[in-house]
Write an enzyme that holds these catalytic residues in place. Structure first.
Site, short mmCIF file in Angstrom:
data_model
loop_
_atom_site.label_atom_id
_atom_site.label_comp_id
_atom_site.label_asym_id
_atom_site.label_seq_id
_atom_site.Cartn_x
_atom_site.Cartn_y
_atom_site.Cartn_z
N TYR A 112 0.86 -1.19 0.00
CA TYR A 112 0.00 0.00 0.00
C TYR A 112 0.89 1.23 0.00
O TYR A 112 1.90 1.27 0.72
CB TYR A 112 -0.88 0.03 1.27
CG TYR A 112 -1.58 1.37 1.44
CD1 TYR A 112 -2.84 1.57 0.91
CD2 TYR A 112 -0.95 2.43 2.10
CE1 TYR A 112 -3.47 2.80 1.03
CE2 TYR A 112 -1.57 3.66 2.21
CZ TYR A 112 -2.83 3.84 1.67
OH TYR A 112 -3.44 5.07 1.78
N GLU A 200 -3.62 7.51 -3.94
CA GLU A 200 -3.50 6.28 -3.18
C GLU A 200 -3.42 5.08 -4.11
O GLU A 200 -4.21 4.95 -5.04
CB GLU A 200 -4.75 6.16 -2.29
CG GLU A 200 -4.71 5.05 -1.30
CD GLU A 200 -5.94 5.07 -0.40
OE1 GLU A 200 -7.07 4.96 -0.93
OE2 GLU A 200 -5.78 5.20 0.83
#
Ligand code: GDP
Ligand code: MN
Length: 390
Positions: A112, A200
């Site tokens: 991530y 993101e």
């Protein structure tokens, strides 16, 4: 402003970020043609991905692997037009109007990485984790030590050692560490240059072949900076937005839909917040936030009434306008004119305060329309309570 995954990947790609590209399609035939072109390039595995303005699509059945062209067709048929429910769409889900077809990557590990503004520190923060592909909020809650963060000093910009620190914390070494650090730097540049409020990547993957590449991308853009980016502004997909909020935007109304039963129309954000409190004190729940701004004229008030009334939960409307720049008598005339044009079936309470407030009240009372007028806040609150039958 939100954009789709394929658009976010285009933005990132323009800044050199390694992203898994693909072809966007709004018909099954287009999707199949895109996969056939990939097959001609030697691709044997594909991914068919719903494009909606919400994450968590995989969980809801909106991301499917396909092993052949026939499977691409099958998955495209299933996903296009489906009402996709994800943890971010709400219970009714969102209709899928576009899909992205990509060549599938062989995933060795999912990471991530995200960038946003840390308001408390007044600096951008880059967050990364080896626990990608899952909901990062859960990782943050259960195992916060698995999230590494660096803050970017605005006067210095992102430093090379910071990008390398993240890459090392993700477990990369040697040339892969350099490649991962380059990814971090380019991602940050893309975030900054496009005036994003968030960028993101979940998951960022290391492939079996050793590549570091973004499989998914989410970018939100700062609405107030869009005038600097006509190319990004053109990415707006109104079909994905709340229709009432789109309509409000056309009239320059600042509107946010809420779940309550009392519609409110106010000038100024602070007074709007105060009015929402007032509604709660009166025993109701605000159905919306609506700031009509400085110009509360008949046209904007009418648009406001129409928007508020298209919400079936609304049982009463409270108009609370302070006549400072705009005089109360003018607002009152606007309200009366608007109320004549719109069929208002619920109690309407109008509080005008400020310049020419008495005159405004007279106009309302002599209008022949059923409007409850008030000057004091307490009076307005009592009338809301009465209207709700409490
Ligand atoms: P989201 O569910 O909306 O976040 O959609 P993602 O684009 O993140 O996809 C969800 C999941 O599908 C990913 O976490 C991966 O596990 C899987 N996935 C997506 N693309 C690929 C791919 O190219 N290869 C493989 N093997 N899995 C993929
Ligand atoms: Mn994802």
């Amino acid at each position: 402003m939100k954009v789709h995954e394929y658009q976010a990947k285009d933005i990132l790609g323009n800044y050199g970020v390694a992203v898994q590209r693909g072809s966007v399609a709004d018909t099954v035939e287009e999707a199949v043609a895109a996969a056939e072109a990939m097959k001609a390039d030697g691709v044997g595995m594909y991914v068919v991905k719903a494009q909606i303005h919400a994450g968590g699509r995989g969980k809801g059945g909106g991301v499917k692997l396909a092993k052949s062209i026939d499977e691409v067709r099958e998955k495209a048929e299933a996903i296009l037009g489906m009402q996709l429910k994800t943890p971010q769409t709400g219970p009714e889900g969102q209709e899928v109007k576009k899909i992205l077809v990509t060549a599938a990557e062989d995933i060795a590990h999912e990471y991530y990485i995200g960038v946003t503004l840390d308001r408390a520190r007044k600096m951008d923060v880059i967050m990364a984790s080896t626990e990608g592909g899952v909901e990062i909020e859960e990782v943050a809650e259960a195992t916060p030590e698995k999230i590494v963060k660096v803050w970017v000093d605005p006067s210095l910009g992102l430093q090379r050692f910071q990008a390398q620190y993240i890459a090392r914390k993700l477990g990369f070494e040697g040339d892969q560490m350099k490649e991962a650090a380059k990814f971090v730097t380019q991602l940050y540049t893309a975030y900054q240059k496009s005036d994003a409020t968030i960028a993101e990547i979940n998951p960022l993957v290391r492939t079996e072949q050793g590549q570091i590449i973004a499989l998914d991308a989410k970018i939100n853009l700062d609405d107030n900076a869009l005038f600097r980016h006509p190319d990004l502004a053109a990415m707006r997909d109104e079909a994905e937005e709340d229709p009432l909020e789109v309509e409000a935007g056309k009239h320059h109304l600042n509107y946010i839909k809420l779940d309550g039963n009392v519609g409110c129309m106010v000038n100024g954000a602070g007074l709007a917040m105060g009015t929402m409190d007032l509604i709660k004190l009166a025993g109701g729940e605000p159905a919306n936030f609506l700031d009509v701004g400085g110009t509360a004229n008949a046209e904007t008030v009418e648009a406001g009434f129409r928007i508020i009334l298209s919400d079936p939960n609304v049982e009463a409307i409270l108009v609370n306008i302070f006549g400072g720049i705009v005089r109360c008598d003018r607002v009152a005339r606007g309200v009366v004119e608007a109320a004549k044009n719109v069929d208002i079936q619920v109690p309407l309470i109008v509080r005008l305060q400020g310049t020419n407030a008495e005159e405004g009240m007279e106009i309302i009372q002599n209008s022949g329309i059923e409007i409850e007028s008030a000057i004091q806040l307490k009076e307005a609150a009592d009338k809301v309570t009465a209207a709700l039958g409490k």
